[in-house]
Design a protein around this motif. Structure first.
Motif, PDB file in Angstrom:
ATOM      1  N   GLY A 117     -12.793  -2.700  11.381  1.00 42.60           N
ATOM      2  CA  GLY A 117     -13.904  -1.769  11.344  1.00 42.60           C
ATOM      3  C   GLY A 117     -13.495  -0.315  11.200  1.00 42.60           C
ATOM      4  O   GLY A 117     -14.338   0.578  11.287  1.00 42.60           O
ATOM      5  N   GLU A 118     -12.210  -0.049  10.960  1.00 40.09           N
ATOM      6  CA  GLU A 118     -11.749   1.321  10.772  1.00 40.09           C
ATOM      7  C   GLU A 118     -12.145   1.863   9.406  1.00 40.09           C
ATOM      8  O   GLU A 118     -12.347   3.072   9.248  1.00 40.09           O
ATOM      9  CB  GLU A 118     -10.233   1.384  10.924  1.00 40.09           C
ATOM     10  CG  GLU A 118      -9.719   0.982  12.297  1.00 40.09           C
ATOM     11  CD  GLU A 118      -8.205   0.848  12.329  1.00 40.09           C
ATOM     12  OE1 GLU A 118      -7.571   1.135  11.289  1.00 40.09           O
ATOM     13  OE2 GLU A 118      -7.669   0.453  13.371  1.00 40.09           O
ATOM     14  N   LEU A 119     -12.228   0.990   8.433  1.00 38.85           N
ATOM     15  CA  LEU A 119     -12.617   1.356   7.081  1.00 38.85           C
ATOM     16  C   LEU A 119     -13.941   0.668   6.774  1.00 38.85           C
ATOM     17  O   LEU A 119     -14.000  -0.552   6.647  1.00 38.85           O
ATOM     18  CB  LEU A 119     -11.540   0.932   6.084  1.00 38.85           C
ATOM     19  CG  LEU A 119     -11.849   1.124   4.601  1.00 38.85           C
ATOM     20  CD1 LEU A 119     -12.110   2.598   4.282  1.00 38.85           C
ATOM     21  CD2 LEU A 119     -10.704   0.582   3.743  1.00 38.85           C
ATOM     22  N   ARG A 120     -14.995   1.466   6.678  1.00 33.81           N
ATOM     23  CA  ARG A 120     -16.324   0.910   6.452  1.00 33.81           C
ATOM     24  C   ARG A 120     -16.555   0.635   4.968  1.00 33.81           C
ATOM     25  O   ARG A 120     -15.936   1.271   4.109  1.00 33.81           O
ATOM     26  CB  ARG A 120     -17.388   1.857   7.003  1.00 33.81           C
ATOM     27  CG  ARG A 120     -17.258   2.065   8.514  1.00 33.81           C
ATOM     28  CD  ARG A 120     -18.433   2.833   9.091  1.00 33.81           C
ATOM     29  NE  ARG A 120     -18.313   2.960  10.537  1.00 33.81           N
ATOM     30  CZ  ARG A 120     -18.638   2.016  11.411  1.00 33.81           C
ATOM     31  NH1 ARG A 120     -19.115   0.856  10.972  1.00 33.81           N
ATOM     32  NH2 ARG A 120     -18.507   2.212  12.704  1.00 33.81           N
ATOM     33  N   PRO A 121     -17.435  -0.301   4.651  1.00 36.78           N
ATOM     34  CA  PRO A 121     -17.705  -0.628   3.247  1.00 36.78           C
ATOM     35  C   PRO A 121     -18.070   0.619   2.444  1.00 36.78           C
ATOM     36  O   PRO A 121     -18.912   1.418   2.846  1.00 36.78           O
ATOM     37  CB  PRO A 121     -18.892  -1.598   3.340  1.00 36.78           C
ATOM     38  CG  PRO A 121     -18.737  -2.251   4.677  1.00 36.78           C
ATOM     39  CD  PRO A 121     -18.201  -1.171   5.579  1.00 36.78           C
ATOM     40  N   GLY A 122     -17.433   0.770   1.321  1.00 40.35           N
ATOM     41  CA  GLY A 122     -17.738   1.878   0.427  1.00 40.35           C
ATOM     42  C   GLY A 122     -17.127   3.210   0.802  1.00 40.35           C
ATOM     43  O   GLY A 122     -17.278   4.195   0.060  1.00 40.35           O
ATOM     44  N   ALA A 123     -16.410   3.296   1.938  1.00 43.90           N
ATOM     45  CA  ALA A 123     -15.819   4.565   2.360  1.00 43.90           C
ATOM     46  C   ALA A 123     -14.624   4.912   1.484  1.00 43.90           C
ATOM     47  O   ALA A 123     -13.954   4.037   0.945  1.00 43.90           O
ATOM     48  CB  ALA A 123     -15.396   4.495   3.819  1.00 43.90           C
ATOM     49  N   ARG A 124     -14.355   6.197   1.394  1.00 43.89           N
ATOM     50  CA  ARG A 124     -13.256   6.665   0.559  1.00 43.89           C
ATOM     51  C   ARG A 124     -11.913   6.457   1.243  1.00 43.89           C
ATOM     52  O   ARG A 124     -11.765   6.639   2.451  1.00 43.89           O
ATOM     53  CB  ARG A 124     -13.433   8.147   0.225  1.00 43.89           C
ATOM     54  CG  ARG A 124     -12.317   8.727  -0.674  1.00 43.89           C
ATOM     55  CD  ARG A 124     -12.633  10.134  -1.133  1.00 43.89           C
ATOM     56  NE  ARG A 124     -13.829  10.151  -1.976  1.00 43.89           N
ATOM     57  CZ  ARG A 124     -13.823   9.892  -3.277  1.00 43.89           C
ATOM     58  NH1 ARG A 124     -12.682   9.590  -3.888  1.00 43.89           N
ATOM     59  NH2 ARG A 124     -14.942   9.931  -3.960  1.00 43.89           N
ATOM     60  N   ILE A 125     -10.901   6.092   0.437  1.00 43.89           N
ATOM     61  CA  ILE A 125      -9.515   5.978   0.878  1.00 43.89           C
ATOM     62  C   ILE A 125      -8.763   7.195   0.358  1.00 43.89           C
ATOM     63  O   ILE A 125      -8.834   7.513  -0.835  1.00 43.89           O
ATOM     64  CB  ILE A 125      -8.870   4.691   0.344  1.00 43.89           C
ATOM     65  CG1 ILE A 125      -9.630   3.451   0.851  1.00 43.89           C
ATOM     66  CG2 ILE A 125      -7.396   4.618   0.738  1.00 43.89           C
ATOM     67  CD1 ILE A 125      -9.222   2.163   0.167  1.00 43.89           C
ATOM     68  N   VAL A 126      -8.049   7.889   1.236  1.00 44.67           N
ATOM     69  CA  VAL A 126      -7.281   9.077   0.862  1.00 44.67           C
ATOM     70  C   VAL A 126      -5.849   8.899   1.355  1.00 44.67           C
ATOM     71  O   VAL A 126      -5.629   8.577   2.520  1.00 44.67           O
ATOM     72  CB  VAL A 126      -7.883  10.362   1.482  1.00 44.67           C
ATOM     73  CG1 VAL A 126      -7.128  11.598   0.987  1.00 44.67           C
ATOM     74  CG2 VAL A 126      -9.368  10.479   1.178  1.00 44.67           C
ATOM     75  N   GLU A 127      -4.879   9.106   0.474  1.00 48.08           N
ATOM     76  CA  GLU A 127      -3.492   8.928   0.890  1.00 48.08           C
ATOM     77  C   GLU A 127      -2.541   9.789   0.074  1.00 48.08           C
ATOM     78  O   GLU A 127      -2.803  10.113  -1.092  1.00 48.08           O
ATOM     79  CB  GLU A 127      -3.094   7.448   0.754  1.00 48.08           C
ATOM     80  CG  GLU A 127      -1.660   7.109   1.111  1.00 48.08           C
ATOM     81  CD  GLU A 127      -1.248   7.368   2.547  1.00 48.08           C
ATOM     82  OE1 GLU A 127      -1.374   8.530   2.973  1.00 48.08           O
ATOM     83  OE2 GLU A 127      -0.797   6.428   3.227  1.00 48.08           O
ATOM     84  N   SER A 128      -1.425  10.147   0.697  1.00 47.60           N
ATOM     85  CA  SER A 128      -0.328  10.860   0.047  1.00 47.60           C
ATOM     86  C   SER A 128       0.640   9.849  -0.552  1.00 47.60           C
ATOM     87  O   SER A 128       1.006   8.861   0.097  1.00 47.60           O
ATOM     88  CB  SER A 128       0.401  11.738   1.075  1.00 47.60           C
ATOM     89  OG  SER A 128       1.690  12.081   0.633  1.00 47.60           O
ATOM     90  N   THR A 129       1.091  10.093  -1.789  1.00 48.15           N
ATOM     91  CA  THR A 129       2.011   9.168  -2.424  1.00 48.15           C
ATOM     92  C   THR A 129       2.733   9.847  -3.568  1.00 48.15           C
ATOM     93  O   THR A 129       2.221  10.799  -4.164  1.00 48.15           O
ATOM     94  CB  THR A 129       1.268   7.924  -2.955  1.00 48.15           C
ATOM     95  OG1 THR A 129       2.184   7.067  -3.652  1.00 48.15           O
ATOM     96  CG2 THR A 129       0.164   8.315  -3.907  1.00 48.15           C
ATOM     97  N   SER A 130       3.932   9.344  -3.881  1.00 49.17           N
ATOM     98  CA  SER A 130       4.633   9.793  -5.079  1.00 49.17           C
ATOM     99  C   SER A 130       4.198   8.987  -6.293  1.00 49.17           C
ATOM    100  O   SER A 130       4.623   9.263  -7.404  1.00 49.17           O
ATOM    101  CB  SER A 130       6.146   9.667  -4.890  1.00 49.17           C
ATOM    102  OG  SER A 130       6.506   8.309  -4.686  1.00 49.17           O
ATOM    103  N   GLY A 131       3.383   7.953  -6.089  1.00 46.92           N
ATOM    104  CA  GLY A 131       2.827   7.225  -7.221  1.00 46.92           C
ATOM    105  C   GLY A 131       2.598   5.751  -7.018  1.00 46.92           C
ATOM    106  O   GLY A 131       1.502   5.246  -7.244  1.00 46.92           O
ATOM    107  N   THR A 132       3.618   5.000  -6.580  1.00 44.62           N
ATOM    108  CA  THR A 132       3.504   3.544  -6.563  1.00 44.62           C
ATOM    109  C   THR A 132       2.453   3.056  -5.576  1.00 44.62           C
ATOM    110  O   THR A 132       1.667   2.153  -5.891  1.00 44.62           O
ATOM    111  CB  THR A 132       4.865   2.902  -6.254  1.00 44.62           C
ATOM    112  OG1 THR A 132       5.841   3.434  -7.146  1.00 44.62           O
ATOM    113  CG2 THR A 132       4.810   1.401  -6.443  1.00 44.62           C
ATOM    114  N   LEU A 133       2.407   3.626  -4.369  1.00 45.70           N
ATOM    115  CA  LEU A 133       1.356   3.214  -3.444  1.00 45.70           C
ATOM    116  C   LEU A 133      -0.007   3.583  -3.992  1.00 45.70           C
ATOM    117  O   LEU A 133      -0.986   2.873  -3.759  1.00 45.70           O
ATOM    118  CB  LEU A 133       1.557   3.846  -2.068  1.00 45.70           C
ATOM    119  CG  LEU A 133       0.503   3.388  -1.046  1.00 45.70           C
ATOM    120  CD1 LEU A 133       0.750   1.952  -0.624  1.00 45.70           C
ATOM    121  CD2 LEU A 133       0.447   4.291   0.160  1.00 45.70           C
ATOM    122  N   GLY A 134      -0.088   4.682  -4.730  1.00 54.26           N
ATOM    123  CA  GLY A 134      -1.359   5.055  -5.335  1.00 54.26           C
ATOM    124  C   GLY A 134      -1.898   3.967  -6.242  1.00 54.26           C
ATOM    125  O   GLY A 134      -3.098   3.657  -6.222  1.00 54.26           O
TER     126      GLY A 134
END
Length: 351
Positions: free
Chosen positions: A43-60
């Motif tokens: 329940g930490e990430l609700r349906p339709g909520a935005r995901i934001v993360e730092s990455t050099s590329g591959t995890l993106g």
């Protein structure tokens, strides 16, 4: 799995490479899908909520895949060194790409990206960050990879693995050590990374190394660490490409260089598994671009056969491929986690 032997390695020697670049986006597809799925279940990430993360590329790329799979918009925070191809792929898969414009005075581009993530999260209530550097789900995501290695190879005597967020090295090595208590775990870092106690320096290589200290790094699992410089990783990646066809970028070149040495330095029947995190496609404009590499002094270097060696990470600042059999957690004090050869206690140093 690919057997990597001569002419890349010495006659009669070689190692097995796990080609994670054959996944849709690379090795980070595994933690991206797993972290998103676990956060949704809690329940930490609700349906339709935005995901934001730092990455050099591959995890993106992995998060873009997870966003498509589970119906989440994705914002990837990166820095100006990201390859244009990677930006295009992220955009094509529906991710928004935010590029920071200046490094953090202490934590460099990596910390600048994380600070920007915090700003975006504060501006959009309900948005969620997987925090790959400190999220234990990142580690847990690699248990299936370890089990695949066991199923494919049976016995494994040594593991060569790159270290960045610490997720796949901790996840894979932790499971393999349960099956093979005498497993030799060789970590591969980059010159200029702080993970294993070296000072932070400007880093050209992306996808391994860090300017911060990720909590996911499982220091007790490592027998030794190798720091590899950018020209050495480029040389190994290119040599691998012309001899074995399968290759990759910075991390693959660095891991292949160390695995090549380990195959020559151990008994002929030693079964070595090396994890290749991605493929060569995103590096067409960098690692495999003569003009780009020449402008940065990365070409014309003879591929070294063996590393330099230091007794302790604090002995000196390394500038080329260097091995250290004393592994320490920089945040836990200056003493080694374990003295060389000792396999008792909470941590280990190399044989």
């Amino acid at each position: 799995m690919l057997w990597v032997g001569e002419p890349f390695t010495a006659p009669g020697r070689g190692f097995w490479a796990k080609l994670e670049g054959r996944n849709p986006g690379g090795i980070k597809d595994r933690p991206a899908l797993h972290m998103v799925r676990a956060a949704r279940e809690r329940g930490e990430l609700r349906p339709g909520a935005r995901i934001v993360e730092s990455t050099s590329g591959t995890l993106g790329l992995g998060l873009a895949l997870a966003g498509v799979t589970y119906g989440h918009p994705v914002t990837v925070v990166t820095d100006p060194a990201i390859e244009p191809l990677m930006t295009g792929l992220l955009t094509a898969h529906g991710a928004d790409v935010a590029v920071v414009d200046a490094p953090h005075p202490v934590g460099g581009w990596q910390q600048a990206r994380r600070d920007r993530v915090a700003e975006l999260l504060a501006a959009e209530p309900g948005a969620w960050c997987p925090d790959q550097y400190h999220n234990p789900d990142n580690v847990a995501a690699y248990r299936p990879l370890a089990l695949e290695l066991i199923a494919q190879l049976g016995r494994i005597d040594a593991l060569v693995v790159s270290v960045g967020t610490g997720g796949h090295s901790a996840g894979v090595a932790g499971v393999l050590r349960e099956w093979f208590p005498e497993l030799r775990v060789v970590g591969v870092d980059t010159v200029g990374s702080t993970i294993f106690g070296q000072p932070a320096l400007p880093r050209l290589m992306r996808g391994l190394g860090s300017s911060i200290h990720p909590r996911n790094v499982a220091y007790p699992l490592f027998d030794e660490v190798h720091w590899v410089a950018a020209p050495e990783a480029v040389g190994a990646a290119r040599a691998l490409a012309v001899s074995r066809w399968a290759t990759g970028g910075w991390s693959v070149g660095a891991v292949a260089l160390v695995a090549r040495w380990l195959a020559a330095a151990t008994a002929p029947d030693t079964r070595i598994a090396a994890v290749f995190p991605d493929g060569p496609q995103r590096y067409a404009g960098t690692v495999f671009d003569d003009g780009w590499c020449r402008a940065r002094g990365l070409l014309g270097h003879r591929l070294p056969e063996r590393p330099d060696e230091i007794a302790h990470p604090g002995e000196r600042t390394v500038t080329r491929w260097t091995r250290c059999r004393t592994v320490l957690d920089p945040l836990a004090g200056a003493g080694p986690l374990r003295s060389a050869g000792d396999r008792s206690g909470p941590a280990r140093a190399a044989r």
